[in-house]
Structures are given as C-alpha cells and as structure tokens.
Write an enzyme that holds these catalytic residues in place. Structure first.
Site, PDB file in Angstrom:
ATOM      1  N   CYS A  14      62.528  -1.088  22.228  1.00  0.00           N
ATOM      2  CA  CYS A  14      61.620  -1.507  21.159  1.00  0.00           C
ATOM      3  C   CYS A  14      62.289  -1.257  19.811  1.00  0.00           C
ATOM      4  CB  CYS A  14      60.301  -0.743  21.234  1.00  0.00           C
ATOM      5  SG  CYS A  14      60.484   1.038  20.919  1.00  0.00           S
ATOM      6  N   CYS A  17      63.629   2.183  18.991  1.00  0.00           N
ATOM      7  CA  CYS A  17      64.981   2.474  19.490  1.00  0.00           C
ATOM      8  C   CYS A  17      66.022   2.040  18.464  1.00  0.00           C
ATOM      9  CB  CYS A  17      65.236   1.747  20.809  1.00  0.00           C
ATOM     10  SG  CYS A  17      64.155   2.222  22.169  1.00  0.00           S
ATOM     11  N   ASP A 434      75.818 -28.112 -11.279  1.00  0.00           N
ATOM     12  CA  ASP A 434      77.027 -28.448 -12.016  1.00  0.00           C
ATOM     13  C   ASP A 434      77.240 -29.952 -11.908  1.00  0.00           C
ATOM     14  OD1 ASP A 434      79.506 -27.579 -13.420  1.00  0.00           O
ATOM     15  OD2 ASP A 434      80.448 -28.472 -11.661  1.00  0.00           O
ATOM     16  N   ASP A 634      81.062 -26.552  -6.993  1.00  0.00           N
ATOM     17  CA  ASP A 634      82.107 -26.785  -5.994  1.00  0.00           C
ATOM     18  C   ASP A 634      83.495 -26.343  -6.422  1.00  0.00           C
ATOM     19  OD1 ASP A 634      82.586 -28.755  -7.933  1.00  0.00           O
ATOM     20  OD2 ASP A 634      83.467 -30.100  -6.441  1.00  0.00           O
ATOM     21  N   ASP A 638      83.475 -22.532 -10.895  1.00  0.00           N
ATOM     22  CA  ASP A 638      82.065 -22.280 -10.610  1.00  0.00           C
ATOM     23  C   ASP A 638      81.854 -20.940  -9.913  1.00  0.00           C
ATOM     24  OD1 ASP A 638      81.232 -24.780 -11.609  1.00  0.00           O
ATOM     25  OD2 ASP A 638      81.702 -25.759  -9.709  1.00  0.00           O
TER      26      ASP A 638
END
Length: 747
Positions: A14, A17, A434, A634, A638
């Site tokens: 469970c 644990c 961007d 990208d 950036d």
C-alpha cells in the site's frame, strides 16, 4: 557530484509501504533526494557516490522486508520477456489463491446460513457449521492470504504499520477469538462471552481482499501500456549494405555509419540521413504528425517511422539507446516514475493513516463493550474498522493517472518530462509564443531587395551582404545567403566579423566596412536611413522583417525578409483563447512588423523589439504580475526564457538546447500540441481530483459506518465481510477511473 538511480521495488502492499521506503532511503547518509512512486513501483534516488552506493541503498530496502533492483533496460528483449513471465506468474499465483479462498469461503458461508438465519435449510446439513470443520476449512484460506500476515510482521519488526497490518490485526483478532470458542467453548460461556465463531467472515474477507489485489495488479499493468507500445514500434531487423551485399541483420547489430536500405511498406529501422532515393514517410507513430513527410537525399529520417512509397538508402546516424525513439521511451519512463506536487497531500495522510485507524478500532471496541457489554458487537465493529480502511486508494489516486496521462501524451507526440510539469500545465494563464519558428515556419526568405545605384552596384552590394551574413548562424542571415547565391553572386572573404545579438552584424568585406541590421541599431551608429524610409515602412506594415545594408557609414540598400505562418497558427491561437488563456507574441522585430503578424494570427498583445538576452526578463515580468506563464520556443536563444517560464514548451523541430531547457516537447513541431498538452493536463488533474475525492470520501464515510455510527439510528451494523468487499474494490475503482484517461481525445 550527484548520481541518479531508478530502482524497481517489489513487495509494497500500500501507499504506507511507499512512504516507509522513502523515509528510510532519505535517512541514509549521502542520499540527497528520494521519491517513491507506489503506482509505478519505482524509487528515484539522487545520491553522492562518495558517501553511499546503490548496493547500500538496496541493502537498506531489503532489510526492511522489500525487494529492490536497478530499473531493467526495457529494450533488452530477454529482460523484458523475463519481466512479462514474472508478472504473468505472479498474477497466475494470485488468481489461484483467489479461486481457492473464494471456493472455501463460499462453502463456509453456505454452512453458516442455518445458524445465521436461525432456521433449518433443506440440503444444508448442520454439521457444515461445526466449529472444528470450519476451523479446518479456514486454515487453507489463511495460507492463501499469508502475504498479509508476513508483511504485517515485517512492518512490526520495523516499528511501523501498513495496510497489511490492518488486515492482519482485524482477521487475526477474529480468528483468535473463534479459535478460543472452538477449543474452550464452555469456559467462554462461564465468562459471559458468546460462543460465536467468525470463520466464514475471515474467509470471505481474505478472499475479497485477494480478489481486489488481483484486479488492482491487472489494472496497474495496463497503466504502463504506453511504454510497451512505444518499444513495440521499433523494427526487429534491418537490411544493411556491407561489402556490396544486402544482409538482413537483427536491429541490435546495426552500427553508426552503416548503409541501410528501406523498401516501401517497411519500417525505418534506425535514425539516419537519406543518401539515395525519394519517398514519403509516415511519422505519425512517433511525432503525431498525421500527414506523410517527403524525404529525399540529405533529409533526416526517424527510426520506427513507416516508409510509404519509394525505396530509400540511409546512413545510420543513431542506433540503439541513442535513437530518437529510445530517448522518447526514457523521458516517458522518467515522467511516469516522478511524483506530482498534488501527491504530497495523499503522502501526508498515509503517513499517519494506519496508526490512526488502529487507534480508532481500539476505541470502537472499548466504547461498544463499555456501552452495551456485548463483546460480539464490539468485535464486529472493531474488525470492520480495521478492514474497511484503505490507504491504497489514496496511494494510487495520483500515480496511476500520471502514468496514463504521460503515456497518452506520448501517443500524441507530446513529451512531458515530469509529473510536476503535467500538473503545472493546467494552471497556465498566459502563453508566450516566440514568432520565428513557432508561429512561423522558421524558414525565412528574402522577398525584396532595393539598393541605391545601378544594377552592377546592386549586385556588388548583394555580394557583400551575403558574404558578411555567411559568417552568421541567424535564420535571417541564412535567408540572405540563399538569396545571394540564387542571384549568382560569389562570396568574398570577411575580416573583423562581429554579431550583435538582436541588432545585426558588421565586418570588413573587400576593404569596405559593412553593417547589416535593424533600423534602430543603424540609427544608434549614426547612419541615416531616411532615403529609403517610405519603402522601409511599407514593407514592415506588410509584416515583413526589414534590414538595412550600410557601407562605410552610409545606407546603401534594404532587404525585406518574410517567414510564412504555419498553417495551424491561426487556429491554435483561437483555441488557446477559447481555453481562457492570454496569448502573447514575442519577437525581435520592430513594432510595425510585429503588429502586422500578430493581427494576421489574432493576437492582441505583442512584445516587440526584444533582444535574445531580454526574453527571460520579459517572462519574469509577466510572472511578477502573478501570471502562470508558458513559453513556447524553438531556438538556442529561447532556452533561458523556456527555463524561466513556469512551463517551458519546446518545438521538437528546434534545437537540442531548447528541448533540454523545456518541460514539455512537441515532437512534430505542430502548434496544436500546445492545446492538446493543456487539455491533457486539465483532464489528468480532473481525474486525479476525482480519485482523491473518492479515496478520501470512501475512508471518511466508511470508517464511521464500520464503527457502528448508524446502529443507534437504524439498528444496522456493517458486516466485516461487506467491509472487506468495500476495501477491496475501492482501490480497483480508483485505478479503473484513472484508466479512463486512455480514452482522452483533444477537442
């Protein structure tokens, strides 16, 4: 130096644990951070190798009664087969225990019906209810459910308690009382205690708990389906050209620089570069891009994609664990094993949950016994409290949804790096896009060139400009070079080259000092631009980027450069706005050009004339106003802004630096992935909240009912058997609800 290791864990019953393992690992010297995921059955550990080793961490976990070993390589077919065999064997053994305990429990219930109802039932002999016979039938059921008692004993030796403790104490107390009744019935009667036995209740409870655990294991196995599906995409063999022969080799034997032939209808086996042939390739299974992509000599291809029409010969550039698909699998694994911040609430509750339940059970027994003096009633309610409480449902509520959500994202070409990223995405308020390479194709081209002077002078200026820009890596520079080469110019040698980020470039070409850049920068240098001002403004009003070419301090020419908008840009901006998000465009272009492009896509807020080193500051400024900001980009420039943003989203067609700095990567470069990622995040978090609500309400309502709160009002007590059924199916319902995310589809 800090190392990171992912361990596979076995033996957790469970969430308590998981919390226990996490605490003991954190306490080890040299361990800096640890996160245990109950749903994924994994632990992520960051440690100082100078102070501790993986073996020591494993030993500590083993000493606590659990099993741990380094995460197996999912690409190793033998290891994967062994894991499938282990899981199948475990489920088969669990199913056998369910059948054995279920059949015996049914027999015990049937035998107890006449006694429970107080009537004789034809066909059911009374000797079936004989305590000695029922004791004998119960022992095999206890053996089938021995894991509850073994795990409870291990927890006791470690001075802790788990769900298995609740089950063991509850059924154990009922069994010991029943055993005393069986062996010493007259003595108990003299003590004023009822000679009732609860063997049928014990058997039914254990059978139901085993059934619940079996269903839970099967459901948890389905949450990792995304990993198995991704691995299944890889080709098993490749046609390799060696020494003039075409050899069919296992994929594991393909090496970098091998030439590989791919026929129509075959999978591309490895990442590579096309060196011969033309074809269309279906990349949807990896990138989510639905339309086939044209491939020719010089183009890159991705392993596991499908060659459609022509025959290709490719040069292998990445094989094995370095392929794009392998990196996707690794990222998805890391995300599924990570822990979302919302999980902390459940972790805090499970930390004190089991001891609190034991205390409530003891209090329930004492109150009922003191109030009405009925030990049977007191025992039934106390056992019911112990059995119905379920920390498992709390522990599974978040990780199962995270595992399904991140796997679903991978299906749509969206790589989510962590559970925290997935959770944060649903809180986004502002999305910064961007311009170059995000809203636009990222492939700018020169559309106009206007120079002062005759044609020969124009060609000379264009040659100088292309020569200078050839030393730059900026996309606009590449556009100018391509335009110059198309006009037949010859590139010259450049000296004293210098690039001024966000402004332009300068250097000496054939003894002439040349500057190419923005109007603002040229003005700062004292270069007059009024001679071509009208044309400059007209081109900018049309949404084009305009740069001036100055020779020896005098403006000689201007060029306009345009980058086509992506087909999906307008629709994506509208979709983001419909989601209630503020959309901002960020660009280094001047205000007129930026406004023209923003108007074309429907964006009203524009951050223009922003230099690369200012992008992160612009993100921080929006965050300072209390906005949760996502940055989409990208390029290398950036990366700081992506890292600064609450959620950085990298376009997969961009640079590795940008992708490394991001939280979410859109593999195909399709902007629709932004909308899908946010919708998926919202769907996942809604699912998690539902799971947590069910888990909390179940325990908050179930424990008082089991304690007998309804008895004074309705005269009704919850049977321990019903409590066991409710506990067994609470975890199953949470996992089943999480699996509903597999039906997610973007709107």
């Amino acid at each position: 130096m800090v190392n990171q290791q992912t361990l596979t864990l076995r033996g957790m019953g469970c969430a308590a644990c998981a919390g226990r393992i996490e605490a003991l690992i954190q306490a080890l010297p040299g361990v800096q951070e640890c996160s245990v995921n109950f749903g994924a059955e994994q632990a992520q550990v960051c440690y100082d190798p100078a102070l501790t080793q993986v073996a020591a961490i494993q030993a500590a976990i083993e000493a606590a009664g659990y099993h741990a070993f380094p995460l197996q390589d999912p690409w190793d077919n033998e290891v994967e087969a062994q894991e499938r065999h282990r899981r199948a064997r475990s489920q088969r053994q669990l199913a056998q225990r369910v059948w054995v305990s279920g059949l015996i429990a049914s027999l015990l219930v049937i035998g107890s019906l006449p006694m429970m109802l107080g009537i004789s039932i034809p066909g059911i002999p009374m000797w079936l209810h004989h305590p000695g016979l029922q004791l004998g039938l119960t022992l095999p059921v206890l053996w089938a459910g021995r894991s509850f008692f073994i795990n409870a004993w291990k927890a006791f030796r470690q001075n802790t308690a788990t769900m298995d403790t609740l089950v063991a104490v509850g059924t154990g107390a009922a069994f010991l009382y029943s055993l005393a009744v069986t062996l010493f019935p007259q003595w108990l009667t003299r003590q004023g205690l009822p000679p009732d036995v609860y063997y049928e209740a014990i058997a039914v409870i254990i059978a139901l708990l085993l059934l619940g655990r079996s269903l839970e294991e099967r459901a948890k196995g389905q949450t990792s389906a995304a990993i198995r599906q991704l691995i299944g995409l890889q080709a098993k063999t490749a046609r390799v050209l060696r020494q003039g022969q075409e050899l069919t080799l296992p994929i594991t034997e393909v090496q970098v620089e091998d030439w590989v032939r791919v026929r129509p209808g075959e999978k591309v086996p490895v990442d590579g570069e096309v060196i011969d042939g033309r074809s269309t390739v279906d990349e949807s299974m990896v990138t989510g891009e639905s339309l086939p992509v044209q491939k020719q000599v010089g183009d890159e291809v991705i392993g596991a994609t499908l060659n459609k029409t022509g025959s290709l010969t490719i040069r292998a550039t990445r094989v094995g664990r370095e392929t794009f698909l392998a990196q996707i699998v690794q990222l998805v694994q890391q995300a599924q094993a990570s822990k979302a911040p919302i999980q902390r609430l459940a972790d805090q509750v499970t930390g004190w949950f089991v001891p609190a339940v034991i205390a409530i059970a003891i209090l329930t027994f004492v109150l009922w016994f003191n109030w009405i003096g009925n030990v049977t009633l007191a025992l039934i309610t106390a056992v019911g409290v112990l059995i119905i409480a379920c920390p498992c449902a709390l522990g599974l509520a978040t990780p199962t949804s995270i595992m399904v959500g991140t796997g679903k994202g991978a299906e749509y070409g969206i790589l989510i790096k962590s559970a925290e990223s997935l959770e944060l995405a649903q809180t986004i308020q502002t999305v910064i896009l961007d311009k170059t390479g995000t809203l636009t194709q990222g492939q700018p081209s020169v559309t106009d060139f206007l120079a002062i002077g005759d044609r020969d002078q124009q060609q000379t200026l264009l040659g100088w400009a292309a020569s200078l820009e050839n030393y730059s890596e900026h996309p606009l520079a590449e556009a100018i070079v391509r335009y110059g080469e198309a006009q037949g110019i010859t590139l010259s040698t450049v000296t004293d080259f210098e690039a001024i980020p966000g402004s332009g470039v300068q250097g000496q070409v054939e003894g002439i000092w040349l500057q190419i850049g923005t109007q603002r920068w040229l003005g700062e240098l004292g270069i007059e631009t009024s001679a071509l001002q009208n044309q400059w403004e007209d081109w900018e009003a049309a949404g084009k980027t305009v740069v001036g070419v100055a020779a020896d301090g005098h403006l000689q020419a201007i060029l306009s450069i345009a980058d086509q908008l992506k087909p999906s840009s307008v629709a994506v901006v509208r979709s983001l706005q419909r989601l209630g998000l503020q959309v901002v465009m960020l660009t280094g272009d001047n205000r007129r050009t930026a406004d023209a492009i923003a108007q074309a896509v429907g964006i009203t807020q524009v951050l223009a004339e922003v230099r690369p080193d200012q992008k992160a500051a612009q993100v921080a400024q929006l965050q300072s106003r209390g906005q949760v900001v996502a940055m989409v980009g990208d390029g290398i420039n950036d990366a700081p802004a992506l890292a600064q943003a609450d959620v950085g989203i990298a376009i997969g067609t961009g640079t590795d630096v940008a992708i490394a700095a991001s939280d979410i990567t859109l593999i195909s470069g399709d902007l629709q992935g932004i909308v899908t990622a946010i919708q998926l995040s919202r769907a996942t978090m809604t699912n998690i909240r539902q799971n947590l609500f069910f888990a909390f309400i179940y325990n908050v309502a179930g424990i008082p009912i089991a304690a007998g709160i309804l008895y004074p009002l309705l005269g009704w007590l919850l049977s321990p058997m019903l409590a066991g059924a409710a506990m067994a199916f609470s975890s199953v319902s949470v996992v089943t609800n999480a699996l509903r995310l597999r039906q997610f589809q973007p709107r």
